[in-house]
Design an enzyme around this catalytic site. Structure first.
Site, mmCIF file in Angstrom:
data_model
loop_
_atom_site.group_PDB
_atom_site.id
_atom_site.type_symbol
_atom_site.label_atom_id
_atom_site.label_comp_id
_atom_site.label_asym_id
_atom_site.label_seq_id
_atom_site.Cartn_x
_atom_site.Cartn_y
_atom_site.Cartn_z
ATOM 1 N N GLY A 209 58.972 71.773 165.924
ATOM 2 C CA GLY A 209 59.977 70.978 165.852
ATOM 3 C C GLY A 209 59.970 70.111 164.523
ATOM 4 C CB VAL A 211 57.596 64.707 161.759
ATOM 5 C CG1 VAL A 211 57.281 63.229 161.513
ATOM 6 C CG2 VAL A 211 56.788 65.668 162.486
ATOM 7 C CE LYS A 225 54.570 67.860 166.515
ATOM 8 N NZ LYS A 225 53.055 68.311 166.565
ATOM 9 C CG ASP A 320 48.086 75.129 162.741
ATOM 10 O OD1 ASP A 320 47.677 76.055 161.810
ATOM 11 O OD2 ASP A 320 49.430 74.956 162.725
#
Length: 479
Positions: A209, A211, A225, A320
């Site tokens: 997505g 932000v 977000k 991540d």
């Protein structure tokens, strides 16, 4: 001497610590104090009624604790109070006062206390309507069961429509659990705050997505977000962030404020970080971080990971970790963000398997080959990020191919010519502190090598990493 006996104290700020216990009656002894911030601790018990004795108090924040009971009536007698934040506690039992200083407060001061009621929270107190007469008691007996039945029926209908794949049925905005929410928020509010998700408010985009910067009518600025629900895994990513961040509290983690969700839309409202990301400061023209700033940010990240790996009841692995997921606030303090791929390791569990692939270049060898996830896996990612921060080379740079990797490049150069791999903007050969900086960065890169060994068991853990990098900073400042 007890802290509460310091009658001449003017300012008390103990926020963002791990304080436990309750506020004693002696709380009211601070006769001259005008500023109190005890937010983001683990304080429990009730708010003492003696708070009403603090007649000079102008600012009070007890947010993000575990305080219980009712809001003392004496709080409404504080004639100097202009700001109060009691949000995200477990306060209950009654209506929010609507007189005195409370006239100037907004709902933000009380959200996250599910049992509170009153006009500020848009939740009228039931007693106001149902307990004034025999007739109202009768209405209560009739309508509460009826209302419950209708709610149950509505839930069944919504569930059935969801099962049929009907994505056009609106639902109410839902919030994260009480400890992390400040307010319920609607899609319309989010849309207006971002000017219709205008590109001028776009802060960045990721795998699931985008932000946006959102400015709300009360002047608050949040990062929003928005998950792209057309992408496979977006629902799971949203759920993961909610699950991971609902109870985590650390100054170096990006805080979730609330969520907005219906069948067609899912978004998280996060702390807004005005200085962007470490990625931006490391690789964009016009941005520069000096030695201490880089060290401090690496300490910030190490502190967050040490908390996730060792300081919380459940082991959390980020999955991540990279510079674009380290955000910087107005003071350039680092905050680890984006827990969409995070994994929770259960009790007695130190390793898990995953099919989710993180960003190439930062993933440990065992992650990339067989999908093993562990704390040591993200010690590796941290080590790579340290190398990138001080060399200004990305681990997936085109120079790294075949038998040359970021780690092997640093390993070989550190022993032969360390000055050739350090970011050229960080130090000049002719400057007085060149040797001092060279020694410091060499120590940092040596630490990064210990984080990125091929065998996981040979890597340091985050407690050791944090202690070592703090020691390196102290050595640099001493010389």
């Amino acid at each position: 001497m007890s802290l509460w006996n310091l009658k001449d104290l003017l300012v008390l700020n103990l926020s963002d610590n791990s304080l436990v216990g309750s506020l004693p009656p002696d709380f009211g002894n601070l006769n001259h104090i005008w500023f109190i911030d005890l937010s983001r601790n683990h304080l429990s018990g009730s708010i003492p009624s003696t708070v009403g004795d603090l007649q000079n108090l102008a600012y009070l924040s007890l947010a993000y604790n575990e305080l219980q009971g009712s809001i003392p009536e004496s709080l409404g007698k504080l004639i100097s109070l202009v700001y109060a934040n009691l949000s995200n506690n477990i306060l209950s039992e009654g209506e929010i006062p609507s007189k005195g200083p409370f006239l100037s407060f907004t709902s933000q001061s009380f959200m996250g206390n599910e049992e509170l009621c009153g006009d500020l929270l848009f939740r009228p107190c039931m007693t106001r309507f149902f307990h004034q007469s025999r007739r109202s008691k009768l209405l209560l007996i009739i309508f509460v069961p009826l209302g419950a039945s209708l709610m149950a029926l509505a839930s069944i209908i919504v569930f059935m429509l969801r099962r049929r794949g009907n994505r056009n049925v609106p639902t109410q905005a839902e919030s994260l659990p009480a400890r992390t929410t400040l307010a319920r928020i609607s899609y319309i509010e989010v849309e207006r705050a971002t000017q219709g998700f205008d590109q001028c408010n776009l802060l960045g985009s990721g795998g699931y997505g985008s932000v946006y910067k959102g400015i709300f009518p009360n002047g608050m600025v949040w990062a929003i977000k928005v998950f792209n629900l057309q992408i496979e895994g977006a629902f799971k990513s949203f759920d993961s962030e909610c699950e991971v961040l609902r109870n985590l509290r650390h100054r170096n983690l990006t805080k979730v404020i609330t969520s907005c969700t219906n069948l067609d839309f899912k978004a998280l409202l996060l702390e807004y970080m005005p200085n962007g990301s470490l990625e931006q400061w490391s690789h964009s023209d016009g941005y520069f971080l000096n030695m201490i700033q880089r060290l401090d940010i690496m300490i910030d990240v190490a502190s967050a990971l040490e908390y996730l790996h060792h300081g919380y009841a459940t082991i959390v692995v980020h999955s991540d970790l990279k510079p674009s997921n380290v955000l910087l606030d107005e003071r350039l303090i680092g905050h680890v963000s984006d827990f969409g791929l995070a994994k929770l390791l259960g009790e007695g569990e130190s390793i898990a398997h995953t099919r989710t692939l993180a960003t190439m270049g930062y993933i440990a060898p065992e992650y990339g080959t067989v999908g093993l996830v562990s704390r040591r896996c993200y010690v590796y990612s941290y080590g790579i990020m340290v190398m990138e921060t001080f060399t200004r080379k990305r681990p997936y740079d085109e120079m790294f191919k075949e038998n040359l990797s970021m780690r092997s490049w640093v390993y070989n150069s550190l022993r032969a010519a360390p000055e050739e791999i350090i970011d050229v903007t960080l130090m000049e050969p002719e400057e007085i502190d060149f040797q001092k900086k060279l020694l410091c960065v060499s120590s940092i890169l040596e630490l990064a090598l210990h984080c990125t060994t091929e065998t996981p068991n040979e890597r340091l853990n985050m407690k050791e990493v944090l202690a070592n990098i703090k020691k390196i900073k102290l050595e640099f400042l001493r010389k």
